[in-house]
Scaffold this motif. Structure first.
Motif, PDB file in Angstrom:
ATOM      1  N   GLU A 114       0.830  -1.208   0.000  1.00  0.00           N
ATOM      2  CA  GLU A 114       0.000   0.000   0.000  1.00  0.00           C
ATOM      3  C   GLU A 114       0.867   1.262   0.000  1.00  0.00           C
ATOM      4  O   GLU A 114       1.986   1.279   0.508  1.00  0.00           O
ATOM      5  CB  GLU A 114      -0.922   0.002   1.221  1.00  0.00           C
ATOM      6  CG  GLU A 114      -1.966  -1.104   1.222  1.00  0.00           C
ATOM      7  CD  GLU A 114      -3.053  -0.891   0.174  1.00  0.00           C
ATOM      8  OE1 GLU A 114      -3.125   0.228  -0.390  1.00  0.00           O
ATOM      9  OE2 GLU A 114      -3.815  -1.839  -0.087  1.00  0.00           O
ATOM     10  N   GLU A 115       0.304   2.332  -0.572  1.00  0.00           N
ATOM     11  CA  GLU A 115       1.049   3.575  -0.761  1.00  0.00           C
ATOM     12  C   GLU A 115       1.608   4.147   0.548  1.00  0.00           C
ATOM     13  O   GLU A 115       2.770   4.555   0.609  1.00  0.00           O
ATOM     14  CB  GLU A 115       0.140   4.628  -1.415  1.00  0.00           C
ATOM     15  CG  GLU A 115      -0.259   4.303  -2.839  1.00  0.00           C
ATOM     16  CD  GLU A 115       0.899   4.432  -3.805  1.00  0.00           C
ATOM     17  OE1 GLU A 115       1.586   5.463  -3.773  1.00  0.00           O
ATOM     18  OE2 GLU A 115       1.119   3.478  -4.576  1.00  0.00           O
ATOM     19  N   ASP A 116       0.803   4.185   1.595  1.00  0.00           N
ATOM     20  CA  ASP A 116       1.254   4.787   2.855  1.00  0.00           C
ATOM     21  C   ASP A 116       2.448   4.033   3.431  1.00  0.00           C
ATOM     22  O   ASP A 116       3.400   4.645   3.935  1.00  0.00           O
ATOM     23  CB  ASP A 116       0.116   4.806   3.881  1.00  0.00           C
ATOM     24  CG  ASP A 116      -0.966   5.814   3.527  1.00  0.00           C
ATOM     25  OD1 ASP A 116      -0.716   6.649   2.627  1.00  0.00           O
ATOM     26  OD2 ASP A 116      -2.049   5.764   4.136  1.00  0.00           O
ATOM     27  N   LEU A 117       2.408   2.717   3.349  1.00  0.00           N
ATOM     28  CA  LEU A 117       3.503   1.905   3.861  1.00  0.00           C
ATOM     29  C   LEU A 117       4.755   2.081   3.007  1.00  0.00           C
ATOM     30  O   LEU A 117       5.877   2.170   3.526  1.00  0.00           O
ATOM     31  CB  LEU A 117       3.083   0.437   3.894  1.00  0.00           C
ATOM     32  CG  LEU A 117       4.061  -0.567   4.493  1.00  0.00           C
ATOM     33  CD1 LEU A 117       4.462  -0.182   5.915  1.00  0.00           C
ATOM     34  CD2 LEU A 117       3.452  -1.972   4.473  1.00  0.00           C
ATOM     35  N   HIS A 170       5.591   4.770   1.286  1.00  0.00           N
ATOM     36  CA  HIS A 170       6.153   6.086   1.600  1.00  0.00           C
ATOM     37  C   HIS A 170       6.899   6.062   2.932  1.00  0.00           C
ATOM     38  O   HIS A 170       7.953   6.692   3.076  1.00  0.00           O
ATOM     39  CB  HIS A 170       5.037   7.131   1.654  1.00  0.00           C
ATOM     40  CG  HIS A 170       4.442   7.434   0.314  1.00  0.00           C
ATOM     41  ND1 HIS A 170       3.433   8.343   0.138  1.00  0.00           N
ATOM     42  CD2 HIS A 170       4.711   6.952  -0.916  1.00  0.00           C
ATOM     43  CE1 HIS A 170       3.106   8.414  -1.133  1.00  0.00           C
ATOM     44  NE2 HIS A 170       3.866   7.563  -1.787  1.00  0.00           N
ATOM     45  N   GLU A 171       6.361   5.341   3.894  1.00  0.00           N
ATOM     46  CA  GLU A 171       7.004   5.256   5.208  1.00  0.00           C
ATOM     47  C   GLU A 171       8.394   4.631   5.108  1.00  0.00           C
ATOM     48  O   GLU A 171       9.365   5.143   5.680  1.00  0.00           O
ATOM     49  CB  GLU A 171       6.131   4.429   6.151  1.00  0.00           C
ATOM     50  CG  GLU A 171       6.735   4.222   7.534  1.00  0.00           C
ATOM     51  CD  GLU A 171       5.905   3.273   8.380  1.00  0.00           C
ATOM     52  OE1 GLU A 171       6.501   2.385   9.016  1.00  0.00           O
ATOM     53  OE2 GLU A 171       4.661   3.420   8.391  1.00  0.00           O
ATOM     54  N   ASP A 229      10.803   7.068   3.339  1.00  0.00           N
ATOM     55  CA  ASP A 229      11.160   8.197   4.206  1.00  0.00           C
ATOM     56  C   ASP A 229      12.169   7.792   5.278  1.00  0.00           C
ATOM     57  O   ASP A 229      13.090   8.545   5.606  1.00  0.00           O
ATOM     58  CB  ASP A 229       9.910   8.767   4.877  1.00  0.00           C
ATOM     59  CG  ASP A 229       9.014   9.522   3.902  1.00  0.00           C
ATOM     60  OD1 ASP A 229       9.499   9.861   2.803  1.00  0.00           O
ATOM     61  OD2 ASP A 229       7.837   9.756   4.239  1.00  0.00           O
ATOM     62  N   TYR A 235       5.700   9.702  -7.121  1.00  0.00           N
ATOM     63  CA  TYR A 235       5.011   9.324  -5.888  1.00  0.00           C
ATOM     64  C   TYR A 235       3.515   9.619  -5.930  1.00  0.00           C
ATOM     65  O   TYR A 235       2.737   9.029  -5.193  1.00  0.00           O
ATOM     66  CB  TYR A 235       5.650  10.022  -4.684  1.00  0.00           C
ATOM     67  CG  TYR A 235       5.495  11.521  -4.676  1.00  0.00           C
ATOM     68  CD1 TYR A 235       4.382  12.124  -4.107  1.00  0.00           C
ATOM     69  CD2 TYR A 235       6.465  12.338  -5.244  1.00  0.00           C
ATOM     70  CE1 TYR A 235       4.227  13.493  -4.104  1.00  0.00           C
ATOM     71  CE2 TYR A 235       6.320  13.712  -5.249  1.00  0.00           C
ATOM     72  CZ  TYR A 235       5.204  14.283  -4.678  1.00  0.00           C
ATOM     73  OH  TYR A 235       5.055  15.638  -4.681  1.00  0.00           O
ATOM     74  N   TRP A 236       3.099  10.515  -6.813  1.00  0.00           N
ATOM     75  CA  TRP A 236       1.682  10.870  -6.875  1.00  0.00           C
ATOM     76  C   TRP A 236       0.880   9.889  -7.745  1.00  0.00           C
ATOM     77  O   TRP A 236      -0.342   9.947  -7.776  1.00  0.00           O
ATOM     78  CB  TRP A 236       1.520  12.285  -7.418  1.00  0.00           C
ATOM     79  CG  TRP A 236       2.104  12.485  -8.787  1.00  0.00           C
ATOM     80  CD1 TRP A 236       1.480  12.296  -9.989  1.00  0.00           C
ATOM     81  CD2 TRP A 236       3.438  12.886  -9.097  1.00  0.00           C
ATOM     82  NE1 TRP A 236       2.335  12.553 -11.021  1.00  0.00           N
ATOM     83  CE2 TRP A 236       3.542  12.931 -10.499  1.00  0.00           C
ATOM     84  CE3 TRP A 236       4.553  13.215  -8.326  1.00  0.00           C
ATOM     85  CZ2 TRP A 236       4.733  13.286 -11.150  1.00  0.00           C
ATOM     86  CZ3 TRP A 236       5.727  13.573  -8.968  1.00  0.00           C
ATOM     87  CH2 TRP A 236       5.809  13.609 -10.360  1.00  0.00           C
ATOM     88  N   LYS A 280      -0.342   6.080  -8.422  1.00  0.00           N
ATOM     89  CA  LYS A 280      -0.480   4.800  -7.737  1.00  0.00           C
ATOM     90  C   LYS A 280       0.011   3.670  -8.636  1.00  0.00           C
ATOM     91  O   LYS A 280      -0.346   3.600  -9.805  1.00  0.00           O
ATOM     92  CB  LYS A 280      -1.935   4.562  -7.332  1.00  0.00           C
ATOM     93  CG  LYS A 280      -2.402   5.455  -6.197  1.00  0.00           C
ATOM     94  CD  LYS A 280      -3.766   5.030  -5.681  1.00  0.00           C
ATOM     95  CE  LYS A 280      -4.163   5.870  -4.469  1.00  0.00           C
ATOM     96  NZ  LYS A 280      -5.469   5.443  -3.905  1.00  0.00           N
ATOM     97  N   THR A 317       5.480  -6.864   9.603  1.00  0.00           N
ATOM     98  CA  THR A 317       4.928  -6.240   8.399  1.00  0.00           C
ATOM     99  C   THR A 317       5.474  -6.829   7.110  1.00  0.00           C
ATOM    100  O   THR A 317       4.745  -6.983   6.128  1.00  0.00           O
ATOM    101  CB  THR A 317       5.231  -4.724   8.408  1.00  0.00           C
ATOM    102  OG1 THR A 317       4.806  -4.166   9.656  1.00  0.00           O
ATOM    103  CG2 THR A 317       4.524  -4.012   7.266  1.00  0.00           C
TER     104      THR A 317
END
Length: 264
Positions: free
Chosen positions: A86-89, A91-92, A95, A141-142, A144, A170
């Motif tokens: 998933e995108e949020d994971l 990005h985490e 980062d 990144y924008w 999907k 995870t």
């Protein structure tokens, strides 16, 4: 999909091809064995950490493929499995670990994405291994994308252990034969897990499943079939897991094992 009496899963690197002996595509003797296997009613399936794009030299000879260490699977052109991060994971992870002097590649089945700062590394990588640069693209990144797998290249020796500890609940982490690289898939996603699903979808019982492998990331696959075959020069973990052993790729190990098993 076709009806098969059984299925044989083939790891790619170290099994069908072999960097040590400079074998870059499936050998004629192995291809002969695969054709005879298929003629006898068995599905011949790739099972690799690579993406479909990085298997394109040989994928046409097979009835399907499990790719990205189990994140994706298709048989006879039908997609059976498509698990992505998933995108949020995503990005985490970027980062937290980009700042630790790592190079992170993000694999879809057709394109491998990289961060803009790493473009020169991937240009060099393509020249070194004679790969088309169009297989790679800068990550936007924008947009999907179905990222099946990450691969992280690191310099500091503690990165691998830190990542495994931080994301133990995870991600699955599979170390490459080359030092300082490891693959990252979602927790529970392995070659072995994918083999079970593919077999269920094809209606094939465990005793009619076979697999060839050589590396640690093949262990779960070898455990989840009726007969697991370790290649020549296989890892210690494979030696502890496989039911039988054969010769190296150069020595036509797959052909000889399939003959011994009376599958061809």
């Amino acid at each position: 999909m076709k009806k098969y009496k059984g299925a044989v899963f083939f790891d790619y690197d170290g099994t069908l091809v072999d960097e040590v002996d400079h074998i870059k595509t499936v050998t004629p003797k192995t291809l002969e064995a695969i054709r005879r296997l298929q003629d006898n009613g068995y599905a011949a399936l790739l099972c690799s950490g690579r993406t479909k794009r990085f298997l394109e030299a040989d994928i046409e000879h097979f009835d399907g493929a499990v790719t990205c260490n189990g994140s994706y699977a298709e048989v006879d052109g039908e997609v059976l499995r498509d698990i992505y991060i998933e995108e949020d994971l995503l990005h985490e992870v970027i980062d937290k670990y980009f700042i630790r002097d790592t190079i992170i590649q993000m694999d879809t089945q057709d394109v491998t994405y990289y961060l803009h700062n790493d473009e020169e590394f991937f240009k060099y990588f393509c020249r070194l291994f004679s790969l088309p640069m169009e297989w790679y693209a800068p990550w936007k990144y924008w947009e999907k994308q179905h990222i099946s797998k990450l691969t992280m290249n690191y310099k500091a020796p503690d990165v691998f252990e830190d990542f495994k500890k931080e994301y133990a609940d995870t991600f699955e982490c599979a170390k490459h034969v080359r030092e300082n690289f490891f693959d990252i898939t979602l927790k529970g996603v392995t070659k072995g897990d994918a083999v079970v699903q593919v077999a269920d979808d094809l209606g094939i019982s465990k005793e009619n499943l076979y697999a060839f492998g050589d590396s640690d990331n093949d262990v779960e696959m070898l455990k989840n079939v009726g007969t697991g075959i370790g290649m020549g020069r296989c890892s210690d973990a494979v030696k502890e897991t496989a039911d039988m052993f054969t010769q190296t790729t150069k020595e036509n190990g797959i052909y000889h094992a399939l003959r011994e098993l009376e599958l061809i």
